[in-house]
Scaffold this active site. Structure first.
Site, PDB file in Angstrom:
ATOM      1  CD  GLU A 280       7.635  19.002  -5.982  1.00  0.00           C
ATOM      2  OE1 GLU A 280       7.675  20.252  -5.053  1.00  0.00           O
ATOM      3  OE2 GLU A 280       7.767  20.082  -6.684  1.00  0.00           O
ATOM      4  CB  CYS A 481       7.890  24.062  -4.437  1.00  0.00           C
ATOM      5  SG  CYS A 481       7.940  24.787  -5.644  1.00  0.00           S
ATOM      6  CG  ASN A 608      13.245  23.822  -5.450  1.00  0.00           C
ATOM      7  OD1 ASN A 608      13.700  24.061  -6.727  1.00  0.00           O
ATOM      8  ND2 ASN A 608      12.126  24.642  -5.257  1.00  0.00           N
ATOM      9  CD  GLU A 609      11.100  26.316  -8.279  1.00  0.00           C
ATOM     10  OE1 GLU A 609      10.573  26.361  -8.622  1.00  0.00           O
ATOM     11  OE2 GLU A 609      11.728  26.295 -10.117  1.00  0.00           O
TER      12      GLU A 609
END
Length: 880
Positions: A280, A481, A608-609
């Site tokens: 990321e 994120c 994503n989460e």
């Protein structure tokens, strides 16, 4: 990624798939003891000799829902010392996750309903429901059309109409009301008189005056709430276990004898993709990091909004400066090279001699004798056809190289090559017009020719090599994120990251800086191919990060449903870009970028989460079904939220089960104590349901997010359990992967670096040893210890896997004790071809930050001593 030690509202009962007999017995006994002690304390402090049938429950706010109980509504006792049984998950961490004026009632069929205000700005309120005040539904944040904002929302239930009303005020003192049956669909808000605004809140003295709601409940409700707190205290105590306490914890402990007997007849197939990496762009991992570009802000596209206007110097000229007189620097956008990169520099030269300089990312590092490719878009706006000189200059070493380039009357990319005259870490680029007039410059670039695999627009060789040496079986990218972004407009769009560099559309990086998109989807796919890893792109589930604060708070209602068809088409186009024939629209674009062969994409992560809301569920389901229908060959990976338990985790699993999602992504950042005490986490997972991808995990010491040998060994210990459960856990990746010194937004990280050095951590070598010693079969073993104390036994672990292709056996042994473990390994049931094994060992003081592996050869028939605080890997060649 989320905060690693956040404690959520959760069920004190362990979810079914997590239970094991050992954990159940342990926790049950501790829980009974703690409840007994708590009850005894209550009796002592409150003169309780007999439990009442019912008491009063008071719900009140402490930036989260708190409870207290009383027999007389005068003398109140807090439950769990102010423990928060429900917290708001709306908006950014810290400044936004606030619960304002919670209001709790009992509604339909005795179900609890809580509403609260989010802030003093938005036209939204929050609502969640629960049957027991412990397990809460997903939070909803409905929008209302009337009022300047939403203050003090009050929920009431009409059993005759079976209807809920939510009344609220706004900043102007006006009152409004909306109605719902299910907290999903709401009536149009209407204005109401103050008399219709029914608020039954009361005040109570609980270490100060508090406003809340009072309810009559059975005493059993209070006991269950207290059990939740007791279990959290017990878990917190486990999580804080560190090696600093080992002197007391293991006082008098003698070296442990361990007899290990392998049981190859009970071998089972496991995933051959367990060890991978997650990349990321956080901590300057891309621009200024893995992406080899040496010029910062090459396109003059930095914007104050990249940093939420917190840095006045962060703008189009950041990293650029004008050195000299009689020249003016201006940023213009009237006639750009490309509309996706509007800004460019204009030098108005009255007298030649001034230089436009760029010092890269904390300086430019170059090596003597190596070549560097320079390119620039330029045009002369005024004056006769002139030329300009480009210099590579070191503050200490002087001029390292020069190029002379002619100007043209229209935008044109020109190129040259520097051969550095010396080593330097403080170099800069200087652009010096040699004539009067106005000169325009854009997309200024300096690349080392020695990129990883020699790729054009490639990756920094030393960093990429270090990553490749893990031998990851897959690469997850581009986030994290970053993938779902800070607000709907910041959701990562893969189409903006491909094509000519000047045509790519840069964007704000939600980690507080800028992303040029120079490292885009083509480069990610190429890197995966170069290191033999499967690409695993992650696409937002049409909702931004729940921690968003730009363009609104939280998920912001998600991408409008009217735009979902196009959003889904973009994902379908991604598959075509990766795998399509060169005659297809997007396959042709891949071929034009230099890769006519498909990239063999097999996996796509959706989400994503995320916070698992109705907004998320509706959009995820649409994407999942459409992609499954269009491309059934693609394995879709879902998400179970940001934590290993709690509402999002449970709801994420429900969606995965209902839709039969093949793989679900779990995340958790925890302390070494957590990893030590949760080695049975996956033992009882239902093998008939979704497989697990542990997409983000790391061990870090509390109070500073630090790593050392202790955290690395905790990870090694836990990874033995992942191999043991490799039939249900199919993939795992540590996070974050890399971080630049002085530019970290998250610690710990696996690899640190600066412009000239790469600095792997001890945890990196753990990952490397697992990646290089992986198998596709797990061989169970019997472990007999001379000391069976629980604290001893759970700090010794073994995992044995076999690679059926290479016919090699890998035995991994972890000793997280302060004493040695003397092992004997019975290999009588295993057909070995050699009596010697290659041993790789990491051992030392647990507080040491970096310990390198040591390799030697050992006789497999001899006893093997595992040093205190060590990780040992044996590699044994088997006969066919």
């Amino acid at each position: 990624m989320e905060a690693g030690y956040e404690i959520l509202t959760k069920n004190y009962l362990i979810p079914n798939q997590l239970q094991t007999t050992m954990r159940y017995k342990l926790i049950s006994s501790i829980l009974l003891l703690s409840v007994f002690l708590s009850s005894s304390l209550w009796a002592k402090d409150n003169k309780l000799t007999d439990e009442p049938d019912s008491v009063y429950l008071f719900s009140y706010n402490g930036n989260g829902l708190r409870f207290a109980w009383s027999r007389d509504q005068t003398n109140w006792t807090t439950i769990g010392k102010g423990y928060l049984f429900l917290k708001s998950d709306y908006g950014r961490w810290g400044s936004e996750k606030k619960m304002v004026s919670p209001y709790l009632i009992k509604g339909r069929n005795g179900e609890w309903v809580c509403t609260w205000s989010l802030n003093d700005k938005t036209n939204q309120f929050a609502v969640a429901t629960s049957k027991n005040l412990i397990n809460w539904s997903p939070q909803h944040y409905p929008y209302v059309a009337l009022g300047k904002n939403v203050l003090k929302p009050v929920v009431n239930y009409n059993p005759v109409e079976d209807l809920y009303t939510i009344s609220y005020a706004d900043v102007e003192g006006k009152h409004f009301q909306t109605k719902t049956k299910d907290f999903i669909s709401y009536s149009q808000a209407v204005k109401i008189p103050l008399s219709a605004f029914t608020n039954r809140s009361q005040t109570a003295e609980i270490s100060g005056q508090h406003t809340g709601q009072t309810h009559r409940v059975a005493w059993s409700v209070i006991k269950e709430l207290q059990k939740v707190f007791d279990l959290q205290q017990y878990k917190a105590l486990q999580n804080t276990e560190t090696t600093k306490d080992d002197v007391q914890r293991f006082a008098g402990l003698k070296p442990v004898e361990a007899k290990i007997t392998l049981q190859p007849k009970n071998a089972k197939a496991i995933s051959n993709m367990l060890t991978g990496i997650f990349f990321e762009d956080i901590n300057y991992a891309a621009d200024g990091g893995l992406y080899a570009e040496l010029i910062q802000n090459r396109g003059f596209e930095y914007k104050p909004s990249d940093k939420s206007f917190s840095d006045k110097d962060w703008n189009s000229t950041f990293a650029w400066s004008l050195k000299g007189d009689q020249t003016v620097l201006k940023i213009d956008s009237v006639s750009p090279v490309h509309t996706n990169n509007l800004h460019y520099a204009v030098l108005d030269v009255k007298v030649p001699g001034a230089a436009l300089t760029n010092n890269g990312f904390d300086g430019i590092a170059v090596k003597k004798g190596e070549n560097y490719n320079f390119s620039i878009f330029s045009k002369q706006l005024q004056g006769n056809n002139g030329s300009f000189e480009v210099r590579l200059v070191s503050e200490k070493q002087g001029i390292l190289g020069k190029l002379k380039i002619k100007s043209t009357s229209s935008w044109k990319q020109v190129n040259g090559i520097f051969n550095s005259a010396a080593n330097a870490t403080d170099a800069r680029i200087e652009i010096v017009p040699l004539a009067t007039g106005k000169f325009a410059f854009d997309m200024v670039s300096l690349f080392p020719q020695k990129t990883f695999k020699g790729r054009k627009n490639g990756l920094r060789a030393d960093l990429a090599t270090l990553i490749a040496d893990i031998h990851p079986k897959f690469v997850r990218f581009p986030g994290g994120c970053l993938a779902h972004g800070d607000g709907i407009q910041n959701i990562y769009n893969w189409k903006n990251s491909i094509g000519a560099l000047e045509a790519r559309k840069p964007d704000r990086n939600l980690w507080g800086y800028h992303q040029t998109m120079g490292l885009g989807y083509f480069e990610y796919f190429q890197f995966c191919e170069d290191i033999g890893a499967a690409p695993v792109p992650v696409i937002a589930a049409a909702v931004p990060c729940q921690n968003s604060g730009t363009g609104g708070g939280g998920q912001q209602g998600g991408i409008p449903m009217a735009e979902m068809d196009q959003y889904i088409q973009d994902i379908v186009d991604l598959v075509e870009y990766a795998n399509g024939d060169v005659n297809t629209t997007w396959g042709k674009k891949r071929a034009e970028a230099g890769h006519p062969k498909p990239f063999n994409l097999k996996y796509i992560g959706i989400g994503n989460e995320d916070q698992i809301t109705e907004v998320f569920k509706e959009r995820f389901t649409l994407i999942y079904k459409a992609l499954q229908k269009k491309h059934p060959e693609i394995t879709i990976i879902g998400t179970a939220g940001p934590f290993f338990e709690g509402t999002d985790y449970e709801e994420g699993w429900k969606i995965a089960t209902d839709l039969k999602v093949p793989i679900i992504d779990e995340h958790y950042y925890q302390s070494p104590g957590w990893f030590i005490n949760n080695q049975d986490f996956y033992d009882q997972y239902d093998r008939s349901k979704s497989k697990v991808y542990l997409g983000e995990y790391a061990a870090s010491l509390p109070g500073g997010n630090k790593t050392n040998l202790e955290t690395a060994l905790a990870e090694a210990l836990y990874l033995t359990s992942l191999e043991r459960n490799g039939d249900v856990v199919c993939m795992a990746s540590y996070a974050p992967l890399i971080a630049k010194d002085g530019h970290t937004q998250w610690n710990p990280d696996l690899i640190y670096f600066n412009n000239s050095e790469v600095k792997p951590t001890t945890g990196y070598f753990i990952q490397q040893l697992y990646g290089n010693n992986a198998g596709d079969q797990y061989l169970p073993s019997e472990l007999k210890l001379s000391n069976n104390q629980d604290q001893v036994a759970k700090r010794i672990a073994i995992s044995t896997v076999k690679n059926t292709k290479t016919n090699e056996l890998f035995i991994k042994l972890v000793n997280l004790l302060p004493v040695s473990v003397n092992t004997s390994i019975d290999l009588s049931e295993v057909a070995t071809i050699e009596k010697t094994a290659l041993k790789t060992e990491i051992s030392g003081n647990p507080s040491e930050r970096l310990i390198m592996p040591a390799t030697s050869k050992v006789n497999i028939e001899d006893p093997l001593k595992l040093p205190a605080y060590s990780f040992t890997v044996l590699k044994i060649k088997l006969s066919k």
